[in-house]
Design a protein around this motif. Structure first.
Motif, PDB file in Angstrom:
ATOM      1  N   ASP A   1       6.256  20.559 -31.841  1.00 32.30           N
ATOM      2  CA  ASP A   1       7.254  21.143 -32.921  1.00 32.30           C
ATOM      3  C   ASP A   1       8.015  21.939 -32.363  1.00 32.30           C
ATOM      4  OD1 ASP A   1       9.414  21.984 -34.379  1.00 32.30           O
ATOM      5  OD2 ASP A   1       7.570  21.991 -36.159  1.00 32.30           O
ATOM      6  N   TRP A   2       9.218  22.229 -31.529  1.00 30.46           N
ATOM      7  CA  TRP A   2       9.175  23.296 -30.527  1.00 30.46           C
ATOM      8  C   TRP A   2      10.263  24.695 -31.222  1.00 30.46           C
ATOM      9  CZ3 TRP A   2       6.706  23.596 -25.830  1.00 30.46           C
ATOM     10  CH2 TRP A   2       6.100  22.501 -25.603  1.00 30.46           C
TER      11      TRP A   2
ATOM     12  N   ALA B   1       9.153  28.077 -31.473  1.00 29.93           N
ATOM     13  CA  ALA B   1      10.152  29.493 -30.710  1.00 29.93           C
ATOM     14  C   ALA B   1      10.933  30.139 -31.729  1.00 29.93           C
ATOM     15  CB  ALA B   1      11.178  28.633 -30.401  1.00 29.93           C
TER      16      ALA B   1
ATOM     17  N   LEU C   1       5.812  23.457 -20.353  1.00 31.21           N
ATOM     18  CA  LEU C   1       5.733  24.417 -22.171  1.00 31.21           C
ATOM     19  C   LEU C   1       6.883  26.194 -22.390  1.00 31.21           C
ATOM     20  CD1 LEU C   1       1.722  24.741 -22.037  1.00 31.21           C
ATOM     21  CD2 LEU C   1       3.230  24.280 -24.022  1.00 31.21           C
TER      22      LEU C   1
ATOM     23  N   GLN D   1      10.379  24.526 -21.774  1.00 30.03           N
ATOM     24  CA  GLN D   1      10.579  24.330 -23.383  1.00 30.03           C
ATOM     25  C   GLN D   1      10.940  25.374 -24.433  1.00 30.03           C
ATOM     26  OE1 GLN D   1      11.677  21.298 -24.576  1.00 30.03           O
ATOM     27  NE2 GLN D   1      11.437  20.283 -22.587  1.00 30.03           N
ATOM     28  N   LEU D   2       9.854  26.087 -24.315  1.00 32.58           N
ATOM     29  CA  LEU D   2      10.454  27.181 -25.291  1.00 32.58           C
ATOM     30  C   LEU D   2      11.261  28.658 -25.297  1.00 32.58           C
ATOM     31  CD1 LEU D   2       6.676  28.777 -25.129  1.00 32.58           C
ATOM     32  CD2 LEU D   2       7.626  27.521 -27.514  1.00 32.58           C
TER      33      LEU D   2
ATOM     34  N   HIS E   1      14.386  25.711 -26.262  1.00 32.99           N
ATOM     35  CA  HIS E   1      14.505  26.490 -27.924  1.00 32.99           C
ATOM     36  C   HIS E   1      14.683  27.787 -28.411  1.00 32.99           C
ATOM     37  CE1 HIS E   1      13.256  21.834 -27.484  1.00 32.99           C
ATOM     38  NE2 HIS E   1      13.386  21.986 -28.039  1.00 32.99           N
TER      39      HIS E   1
END
Length: 483
Positions: A369-370, A374, A392, A395-396, A399
């Protein structure tokens, strides 16, 4: 283990001490206490040995050492201040395969003399392998204060009842369980309080109440912590000593496994990424089968069994089969590794919440659940994320977290092989790759990582020459890899 610890029966056996001074006197006294027939070879004797000679406690040959003095001797100690003589004694004894100790010269010894805590028939020997006799002596002093003299009576009383217990129980496991309960319970407390007669009556009554039937199996689900044996709980240690079988994972360090009861059967369950020695369902059924056989099973898992350890699945299976079980929490990697890295997971100036996630990479993606991760003022702790670290971080950032967000990856945290790589979400993947990190690792993302530079307190000592190929030794001052 440099030396095999053994206890020799030298009662009524001929032993030789070469030397007649103070050190030789101490060694002769120790041999006499063990019931040996002691001969001394030395041109002269000190006052104490002369008294022993006058009382007929020792024999004396007022000569310099000759190999012929070893005739019919079962053990020899060289305690002279002449290294040439000591070498001659060692060589002659080893040629005849006679155990030999040369005081303060481990290279010439085939056995060494430990520091001893004497609660006969209970004996405790402490040795540093000749490296630090003073340290062994200090440990002995600590144990002397921790182990009351009454333990001698406790051991003797248990010995007096041993045959009765053996005749009462036909199952060896049942005997061991009986003694564990007795020596950790009311019987031992009575003896230590000086109530020997009451203790004997209580033990006999307890024995008569026990049925001679196969023991009931049980499973101990125990968290072994992040790797450092000092972080085990007292309860974990106690159950590790009671288990008949241990089923352990890859993340359980050898140092911790060595603390399990030595005669317990060991079963390796693997649990390495994409390469499990036993599938989880097979492990579940194995625990059931072993317990149904009457075994006390230690299920030893790295970290905490209820945090990404699948411990819940295992005890669900046990509960379905009505197998008794206990759960002992362990220090999870998040708290243990972060503490040893000097990175508080929460801090009122940087992070008011903390979230744990697993970073398993599947089909080159990670399903998390990004948007929830974030968020500002939050610490993210990622287990098992080394392989997926680039994804990882990407994506962080994608988002909403700035690419300058501090991040760290810690390898083998809390152990002497701990390594810490810090950077940002933008730089950390490259830094980790350059450092050639290998599992187990833990990733921490958030502003709290900034505190590492000032709060790092743990300094692992790595031997650069003997460190594994994929581990770099760090300079204790600069924290940079040694060349």
């Amino acid at each position: 283990m440099d030396f095999l610890p053994v206890f020799l029966n030298i009662k009524n056996q001929a032993c030789l001490v070469v030397g007649g001074g103070e050190v030789a006197t101490r060694k002769a006294m120790l041999l006499l206490q063990a019931g040996a027939h002691v001969s001394i070879v030395s041109p002269e004797l000190d006052a104490v040995l002369n008294e022993y000679l006058a009382c007929g406690k020792i024999q004396h040959r007022a000569e310099y050492f000759q190999p012929g003095h070893l005739e019919s001797i079962v053990l020899v100690i060289a305690a002279t201040d002449d290294r040439v003589t000591n070498r001659q004694v060692s060589a002659a004894a080893q040629q005849r395969q006679i155990p030999v100790n040369v005081v303060d010269d481990p290279e010439l010894c085939t056995f060494i003399m430990p520091s001893i805590v004497d609660r006969s028939p209970l004996l405790i020997a402490i040795s540093s392998g000749g490296q630090s006799p003073v340290l062994a002596r200090l440990l002995r002093a600590q144990l002397e204060t921790m182990i009351p003299a009454a333990y001698a009576r406790l051991a003797a009383m248990a010995g007096n009842f041993r045959n009765q217990v053996k005749q009462h129980f036909t199952h060896p496991e049942k005997r061991r369980i009986f003694w564990e309960k007795a020596l950790q319970g009311r019987f031992a407390a009575m003896v230590l309080a000086g109530k020997d007669r009451a203790a004997q009556d209580y033990l006999l009554q307890s024995l008569q109440q026990e049925k001679d039937e196969p023991p009931q199996g049980e499973v101990y689900l125990v968290g072994a912590g992040p790797g450092n044996p000092d972080l085990l709980t007292f309860r974990a240690m106690r159950l590790m000593q009671q288990a008949d079988v241990v089923v352990y994972d890859r993340l359980v360090s050898p140092a911790i496994l060595d603390m399990v009861r030595r005669d317990a059967t060991r079963i390796y369950a693997g649990k390495e990424r994409n390469r499990h020695t036993l599938a989880q369902e097979s492990i579940n059924q194995l625990l059931v089968r072993l317990a149904q056989e009457g075994q006390r099973v230690l299920r030893l898992k790295g970290g905490d069994p209820f945090i990404f350890g699948r411990g819940g699945e295992e005890i669900e299976t046990l509960a379905a089969h009505r197998i008794p079980f206990q759960v002992v929490p362990g220090i999870t990697a998040a708290s243990g590794v972060a503490a040893y890295a000097g990175i508080p997971l929460t801090h009122r100036d940087y992070a008011q919440s903390c979230i744990f996630v697993t970073g398993h990479l599947k089909n080159n993606s990670i399903d998390l659940d990004w948007p929830h991760l974030a968020r500002p003022n939050q610490t993210i702790v990622i287990y098992m994320g080394l392989l997926g670290l680039p994804v990882l971080c990407q994506q962080l950032i994608a988002h909403g977290l700035p690419d300058s967000t501090p991040a760290a990856i810690i390898q083998q945290g809390t152990t002497q092989k701990q390594r810490i790589v810090t950077g940002t979400l933008h730089t950390l993947p490259g830094l980790a790759e350059d450092a050639h990190l290998t599992p187990p690792t833990l990733i921490i993302v958030g502003e709290v990582v900034k505190l590492h530079e000032n709060l790092a307190w743990f300094e692992p000592v790595l031997d650069a020459e003997n460190a594994p190929a994929n581990i770099l030794a760090l300079d204790p001052e600069t924290k940079q890899p040694l060349e």
